[in-house]
Design a protein around this motif. Structure first.
Motif, mmCIF file in Angstrom:
data_model
loop_
_atom_site.group_PDB
_atom_site.id
_atom_site.type_symbol
_atom_site.label_atom_id
_atom_site.label_comp_id
_atom_site.label_asym_id
_atom_site.label_seq_id
_atom_site.Cartn_x
_atom_site.Cartn_y
_atom_site.Cartn_z
ATOM 1 N N VAL A 188 13.448 -6.662 16.652
ATOM 2 C CA VAL A 188 12.843 -6.052 15.466
ATOM 3 C C VAL A 188 12.152 -7.124 14.633
ATOM 4 O O VAL A 188 12.405 -8.318 14.798
ATOM 5 C CB VAL A 188 13.903 -5.344 14.579
ATOM 6 C CG1 VAL A 188 14.634 -4.266 15.370
ATOM 7 C CG2 VAL A 188 14.903 -6.333 13.996
ATOM 8 N N VAL A 216 5.564 -4.273 27.665
ATOM 9 C CA VAL A 216 4.740 -4.599 26.496
ATOM 10 C C VAL A 216 3.778 -5.764 26.787
ATOM 11 O O VAL A 216 4.196 -6.815 27.264
ATOM 12 C CB VAL A 216 5.638 -4.947 25.295
ATOM 13 C CG1 VAL A 216 4.810 -5.420 24.114
ATOM 14 C CG2 VAL A 216 6.482 -3.725 24.904
ATOM 15 N N MET A 235 10.974 4.738 19.611
ATOM 16 C CA MET A 235 11.247 3.878 20.752
ATOM 17 C C MET A 235 11.659 2.488 20.268
ATOM 18 O O MET A 235 11.344 2.105 19.140
ATOM 19 C CB MET A 235 9.979 3.772 21.618
ATOM 20 C CG MET A 235 9.720 4.985 22.481
ATOM 21 S SD MET A 235 9.268 6.503 21.577
ATOM 22 C CE MET A 235 7.617 6.151 20.990
ATOM 23 N N LEU A 236 12.311 1.786 21.109
ATOM 24 C CA LEU A 236 12.721 0.426 20.843
ATOM 25 C C LEU A 236 11.845 -0.546 21.602
ATOM 26 O O LEU A 236 11.433 -0.262 22.728
ATOM 27 C CB LEU A 236 14.144 0.169 21.347
ATOM 28 C CG LEU A 236 15.316 0.910 20.754
ATOM 29 C CD1 LEU A 236 16.566 0.587 21.560
ATOM 30 C CD2 LEU A 236 15.499 0.486 19.309
ATOM 31 N N ILE A 237 11.598 -1.695 20.996
ATOM 32 C CA ILE A 237 11.107 -2.838 21.751
ATOM 33 C C ILE A 237 12.338 -3.643 22.121
ATOM 34 O O ILE A 237 13.197 -3.901 21.267
ATOM 35 C CB ILE A 237 10.133 -3.693 20.917
ATOM 36 C CG1 ILE A 237 8.880 -2.877 20.590
ATOM 37 C CG2 ILE A 237 9.776 -4.976 21.647
ATOM 38 C CD1 ILE A 237 7.879 -3.613 19.695
ATOM 39 N N LEU A 279 9.279 -1.248 26.345
ATOM 40 C CA LEU A 279 9.498 -0.116 25.435
ATOM 41 C C LEU A 279 10.581 0.746 26.056
ATOM 42 O O LEU A 279 10.498 1.122 27.227
ATOM 43 C CB LEU A 279 8.225 0.725 25.304
ATOM 44 C CG LEU A 279 7.242 0.399 24.199
ATOM 45 C CD1 LEU A 279 6.065 1.361 24.272
ATOM 46 C CD2 LEU A 279 7.898 0.491 22.823
ATOM 47 N N VAL A 280 11.588 1.095 25.267
ATOM 48 C CA VAL A 280 12.701 1.916 25.754
ATOM 49 C C VAL A 280 12.753 3.206 24.941
ATOM 50 O O VAL A 280 12.751 3.166 23.707
ATOM 51 C CB VAL A 280 14.039 1.159 25.617
ATOM 52 C CG1 VAL A 280 15.213 2.055 26.006
ATOM 53 C CG2 VAL A 280 14.038 -0.104 26.465
ATOM 54 N N ARG A 316 14.116 -6.717 25.093
ATOM 55 C CA ARG A 316 13.879 -7.726 26.123
ATOM 56 C C ARG A 316 14.877 -7.542 27.258
ATOM 57 O O ARG A 316 16.078 -7.366 27.011
ATOM 58 C CB ARG A 316 14.014 -9.122 25.525
ATOM 59 C CG ARG A 316 13.621 -10.234 26.495
ATOM 60 C CD ARG A 316 13.622 -11.587 25.809
ATOM 61 N NE ARG A 316 14.952 -11.978 25.395
ATOM 62 C CZ ARG A 316 15.227 -12.999 24.582
ATOM 63 N NH1 ARG A 316 14.233 -13.719 24.083
ATOM 64 N NH2 ARG A 316 16.456 -13.290 24.255
#
Lengths: 103, 103, 103, 103, 103
Positions: A31, A88, A1-3, A62-63, A5
């Motif tokens: 990142v 998050v 998953m990605l963090i 979270l994506v 904005r």
């Protein structure tokens, strides 16, 4: 998953029939660019994700991407490849708090 | 999903049997390259997407990739990995309107 | 999908049982690197695709990737992630013909 | 699969219903950057993975991505695209031991 | 698919239950970096693949990625995203033999 904005939103009136009512947000991945770094770094790219959680602009989310994204959509036949699955609260790296939604 | 601009079209007469009648467009991804930027930036790459919405050259579209793309194709057995699922009306980033199809 | 040029072929005698009889070609992606560019640019990478259409060396082809590639293979259980689904006749970008298989 | 080092953790209270109770870790991929290199090199990026194995901070793990990640989650409907499937004991490259969890 | 060279191996004792008995190899992708180039170029990255064919260190192999990788694993529920599906005998590029396993 990605963090990532949440930075904006996208509107498309003419769209695939299965997309009705979907809210699309523009998100930017974040990142930790180097080991030991004490902060997040925004990526120089953006993508569009479906959002069912009502994430606000500026929040970290979270994506999930790929086929798994469909499992987080209202139904499994929605043709989406990126969906917000969490807002998050905090990110910790070792003993350092990198991010806290409280500020 | 990607935001991309339709820049051209691709014709292939000899093709997989399941591809009959498909319209293929050449699209270029667009991103907001830096946080706080006020405009989109075209990527230095292109890809080919199936288009069932009749997007015109120069229009911004939403493109879904991977297995989810098949759910936006006429039938789920079409061997495509990128499909236009929306024609973008507007993109907002914070309080800035980055794009409006009206010009 | 990718537009790619067939540049070579790969032979593997010892292979997964489901791969028998498959023709594997080495292909190089082509993109229009900048908006307004009048020609394709070859990528600095190559990948291997399964080819059921008999594409010749030097021809431009359409390649589908990921799970969708299996739908273009002889059967859905073939463990491939890139398959040639069309031989490109022409690519148009705005009013410019970028490529024509006729030369 | 990726070899990655656990560097942190992510907490999200408001999340997709299927995500309850999941532990999310922030991991950094490691690669052997050049042929013949005698050591790993950390990537300049991070991603978030679901962890069911209880990996500790600083440990090297194996991460599976994409739809296969769901097969390593507690149930196949969990919307995750990266999951820890192993805690790495050792990595050997030719006759060189690149990593050993024993130190 | 990728062409990659086997450079090492990875051992993980504590792992997902479905991974028992799997042999994991560290592989480096190889590409023909420029059109007309007469040789392969190793990539500056590595990944981990499941190997059921017994590929030796130094051999070139074909690696399938994504969900298709599971079809090349002993059973379809194995949570892997990269699997060796062939040991490469030869690669030809135009009239040039880029690689031959015979040396």
């Amino acid at each position: 998953m990605l963090i990532a904005r949440v930075e904006g939103s996208v509107v498309a009136t003419k769209k695939n029939d299965k997309m009705t009512g979907r809210r699309m947000v523009l998100v930017r991945p974040f990142v930790v660019s180097e080991p030991g770094a004490q902060s997040f770094k925004p990526a120089s790219t953006t993508l569009v994700a479906y959002d069912a959680l009502g994430a606000g602009t500026g929040e970290l989310v979270l994506v999930v991407q790929g086929s798994s994204a469909r499992l987080a959509a209202p139904d499994k036949d929605t043709p989406v490849d990126a969906v917000v699955i969490g807002i998050v609260d905090s990110v910790d790296c070792g003993k350092t708090k990198l991010y806290s939604s409280g500020g």
